[in-house]
Design an enzyme around this catalytic site. Structure first.
Site, PDB file in Angstrom:
ATOM      1  N   ASP A  53      59.958  78.073  12.033  1.00  0.00           N
ATOM      2  CA  ASP A  53      60.155  77.355  10.893  1.00  0.00           C
ATOM      3  C   ASP A  53      61.881  77.431  10.388  1.00  0.00           C
ATOM      4  O   ASP A  53      62.565  78.443  10.800  1.00  0.00           O
ATOM      5  CB  ASP A  53      59.663  78.407   9.791  1.00  0.00           C
ATOM      6  CG  ASP A  53      58.923  77.400   8.813  1.00  0.00           C
ATOM      7  OD1 ASP A  53      59.437  76.347   8.136  1.00  0.00           O
ATOM      8  OD2 ASP A  53      57.670  77.431   8.471  1.00  0.00           O
TER       9      ASP A  53
ATOM     10  N   ASP B   6      61.935  73.312   6.653  1.00  0.00           N
ATOM     11  CA  ASP B   6      61.320  73.350   5.458  1.00  0.00           C
ATOM     12  C   ASP B   6      61.991  72.598   4.420  1.00  0.00           C
ATOM     13  O   ASP B   6      63.434  72.335   4.455  1.00  0.00           O
ATOM     14  CB  ASP B   6      61.613  74.957   5.219  1.00  0.00           C
ATOM     15  CG  ASP B   6      60.926  75.366   3.630  1.00  0.00           C
ATOM     16  OD1 ASP B   6      59.828  75.082   3.559  1.00  0.00           O
ATOM     17  OD2 ASP B   6      61.569  75.558   2.851  1.00  0.00           O
TER      18      ASP B   6
ATOM     19  N   GLU C 268      59.435  68.459   6.580  1.00  0.00           N
ATOM     20  CA  GLU C 268      58.759  68.940   5.393  1.00  0.00           C
ATOM     21  C   GLU C 268      59.510  68.036   4.572  1.00  0.00           C
ATOM     22  O   GLU C 268      60.728  68.316   4.106  1.00  0.00           O
ATOM     23  CB  GLU C 268      58.539  70.131   5.172  1.00  0.00           C
ATOM     24  CG  GLU C 268      57.642  70.142   3.599  1.00  0.00           C
ATOM     25  CD  GLU C 268      57.656  71.561   3.057  1.00  0.00           C
ATOM     26  OE1 GLU C 268      56.547  72.068   2.465  1.00  0.00           O
ATOM     27  OE2 GLU C 268      58.422  72.363   3.079  1.00  0.00           O
TER      28      GLU C 268
ATOM     29  N   HIS D 182      50.230  76.642   4.472  1.00  0.00           N
ATOM     30  CA  HIS D 182      50.342  77.948   3.655  1.00  0.00           C
ATOM     31  C   HIS D 182      50.613  77.593   2.319  1.00  0.00           C
ATOM     32  O   HIS D 182      50.541  78.353   1.254  1.00  0.00           O
ATOM     33  CB  HIS D 182      51.600  78.510   4.389  1.00  0.00           C
ATOM     34  CG  HIS D 182      52.753  77.849   4.149  1.00  0.00           C
ATOM     35  ND1 HIS D 182      53.129  76.666   5.058  1.00  0.00           N
ATOM     36  CD2 HIS D 182      53.749  78.261   3.447  1.00  0.00           C
ATOM     37  CE1 HIS D 182      54.209  76.302   4.649  1.00  0.00           C
ATOM     38  NE2 HIS D 182      54.718  77.241   3.770  1.00  0.00           N
ATOM     39  N   ASP D 183      50.757  76.205   1.954  1.00  0.00           N
ATOM     40  CA  ASP D 183      51.081  75.792   0.525  1.00  0.00           C
ATOM     41  C   ASP D 183      49.892  75.089  -0.234  1.00  0.00           C
ATOM     42  O   ASP D 183      50.182  74.556  -1.311  1.00  0.00           O
ATOM     43  CB  ASP D 183      52.196  74.853   0.576  1.00  0.00           C
ATOM     44  CG  ASP D 183      53.595  75.484   0.713  1.00  0.00           C
ATOM     45  OD1 ASP D 183      53.829  76.689   0.394  1.00  0.00           O
ATOM     46  OD2 ASP D 183      54.679  75.111   1.162  1.00  0.00           O
TER      47      ASP D 183
END
Length: 552
Positions: A97, A198, A253, A326-327
């Protein structure tokens, strides 16, 4: 063009919740190493590892204090090096990440930046004077409240699109970009295989930082900053300076991304990134100005969105395929049916629907088991900053009652995905001998990896079969896509085509038996996979949550 990251299946690990090896209630790198043979058996090609960098942990590791060190709770750099080595031994690549829209407010750059207006690091972040005793504009934080924090030391505000402990970096400063590129090279030279970036679409802010349209809480969405004027220039520079020098996978993302913008971010000319995460299908059951609802899926809307991205990027750019991460809450509780009778059937159906599309599929830890949303009882059960802040803000303003907000959180909170991985029936689902940092879903005695690995009809083995098919059939990776029955409220059916070969995918999103007539051209085809025991397709009906794939 054929390339390895198009043919791969990615598995996301959220390290805090995966496996605890040292008995402190927190997942760690040692725990991941202990479970690598499980991932090898599943058959995935790439692990995407959520942040393990040194962090004060305000936002579960997405607030980074030191990009070149490991969070003590997770282990050491030696542990990380061993993880990388053990993954590569098993033929599995590692994608890290990359969180560079913001840092922690404890990062050395920010500690210097806030000292004075003429500090050499001042311009590493975005500082502004207030307006009439208020914030510089009406931008809101993703985690509720304003996106500005007043700092009395220099009588200015700094921008934070997320937590106030996550100040946004100023990418218009070339020194910031150079620092980031140097850090990326450091990790790539260690041997990692790429980056998941991210909120990368937020790095270039709108000129002048103008007000945006207000949402339900009175603030403009944090997405008001998305796809700014210089974002593609900066990513092209990153590609020239870093990415093009390595055979790696890159995924951005991209909050608020349009089809046209995505085609630029992930253009097949290779000038920026390999692919993007877009979230339009994840907003299909929400409201435009409020994500906190328990609105149910209307399937034609989902089909329209998925088809738009399948067709819109075909031959131009590459899709990322995901339901869970995870979101997001657990998809089987959201788009499927998590009751005992239909949980496994609908989990397999949802997997079939996604994994047969064009793009790189992502499996989030526990998704391959059909893990569900969690019966949180009070706000004190939550650990997610977004959920906690929203609860107190929206109930405090009287927008929702406490009961309503708890209902929405149980349906949509990110913490639904962050409870410990369910390994077996032992204490705490085999995650840890100590009390976990967040509650374990009480259904772990019925839903766990040990039982599913041993049972050949489980969701785990179905995912394993889907992954094997993707590795064996080029049409699944490279075939074109055509939607069937666009207005049907219960059936998602589409055809993939590559040369003379065709693939029919049929998925029922319904808990009752439906009439369905197989297209004539597929009646002599081979059933590659089905979530019902019979592989024969002679019936004129679809059973509840049935899914099958026919190769012709």
């Amino acid at each position: 063009m054929k390339i390895w990251w198009k043919e791969s299946v990615v598995y996301q690990i959220y390290p805090r919740s995966f496996c605890d090896s040292n008995g402190d209630g927190i997942g760690d790198i040692g725990g991941i190493i202990n479970k690598l043979d499980y991932l090898k058996e599943l058959g995935i090609d790439v692990v995407w590892l959520s942040p393990v960098y040194d962090s004060p942990n305000d936002d579960n590791g997405y607030d980074i204090r030191d990009y070149r060190d490991i969070m003590k709770e997770f282990g050491t750099m030696e542990d990380f090096d061993r993880l990388l080595e053990e993954l590569h031994k098993r033929g599995i690549k590692l994608v890290m990440d990359l969180v560079v829209n913001h840092t922690s407010d404890e990062h050395p750059w920010f500690l210097e930046s806030r000292k004075s207006k003429d500090n050499p690091y001042r311009d590493y972040y975005i500082w502004r004077d207030g307006k009439d005793g208020k914030e510089p504009n009406n931008w809101g934080s993703c985690f509720s409240g304003p996106a500005w924090k007043y700092d009395k030391e220099t009588d200015q505000y700094f921008l934070h699109l997320f937590s106030e402990k996550q100040p946004d970096l100023n990418w218009d400063n070339g020194k910031v970009r150079t620092e980031v590129y140097d850090m990326m090279k450091w990790w790539l030279d260690k041997g990692i295989d790429g980056f998941r970036m991210d909120v990368i679409s937020l790095i270039s802010k709108q000129e002048g930082l103008p007000d945006g349209p207000a949402m339900i809480n009175g603030y403009a969405s944090f997405n008001v900053s998305a796809n700014g004027p210089n974002v593609h220039e900066y990513l092209k520079e990153m590609n020239r300076e870093v990415l093009s020098g390595y055979d790696i996978m890159t995924v951005g993302e991209c909050s608020g991304v349009t089809l046209e913008e995505a085609a630029r971010y992930a253009s097949s000319d290779g000038s920026e990134l390999n692919m993007v995460f877009q979230f339009e299908h994840m907003d299909v059951d929400g409201d435009p100005d409020n994500k906190w609802t328990d609105k149910k899926l209307y399937l034609p809307d989902l089909k329209t969105i998925m088809t738009k991205w399948q067709k819109g990027l075909e031959g131009i750019a590459w899709n990322s395929l995901f339901w869970d991460n995870h979101d997001q809450p657990r998809v089987v509780s959201r788009f499927g049916n998590d009751c005992e009778e239909y949980r496994e059937r609908s989990a397999k159906m949802l997997a079939t629907c996604l994994h047969m599309m064009q793009g790189t599929p992502y499996v989030y830890q526990g998704e391959e088991l059909g893990m569900t949303n969690v019966p949180f009882e009070t706000i004190h059960d939550f650990r997610d900053l977004d959920s906690i802040n929203a609860y107190y803000e929206l109930t405090g303003k009287g927008i929702f009652t406490q009961e309503e907000m708890m209902k929405y959180l149980r349906y949509k909170s990110r913490d639904n995905a962050r409870t410990p991985m369910q390994w077996d029936t032992s204490t705490n689902a085999g995650f840890s001998e100590a009390d976990p940092w967040i509650m374990v879903n009480p259904n772990y005695k019925n839903i766990n990896a040990k039982e599913q690995v041993e049972r050949k009809t489980s969701v785990f083995h179905y995912y394993k079969q889907l992954i094997t098919l993707r590795h064996e059939y080029e049409i699944i990776v490279y075939g074109s896509y055509e939607l069937l029955l666009p207005d049907d409220p219960d059936i998602y059916a589409y055809v993939r085509t590559l040369g003379e070969r065709k693939l029919l995918v049929v998925c029922s999103f319904c808990g009752r038996t439906l009439d369905y007539r197989l297209p004539e051209e597929f009646k002599s085809g081979t059933v590659l996979i089905s979530n019902y025991e019979s592989m024969e397709r002679k019936s004129g009906e679809l059973k509840p949550y049935e899914a099958f794939v026919i190769y012709q």
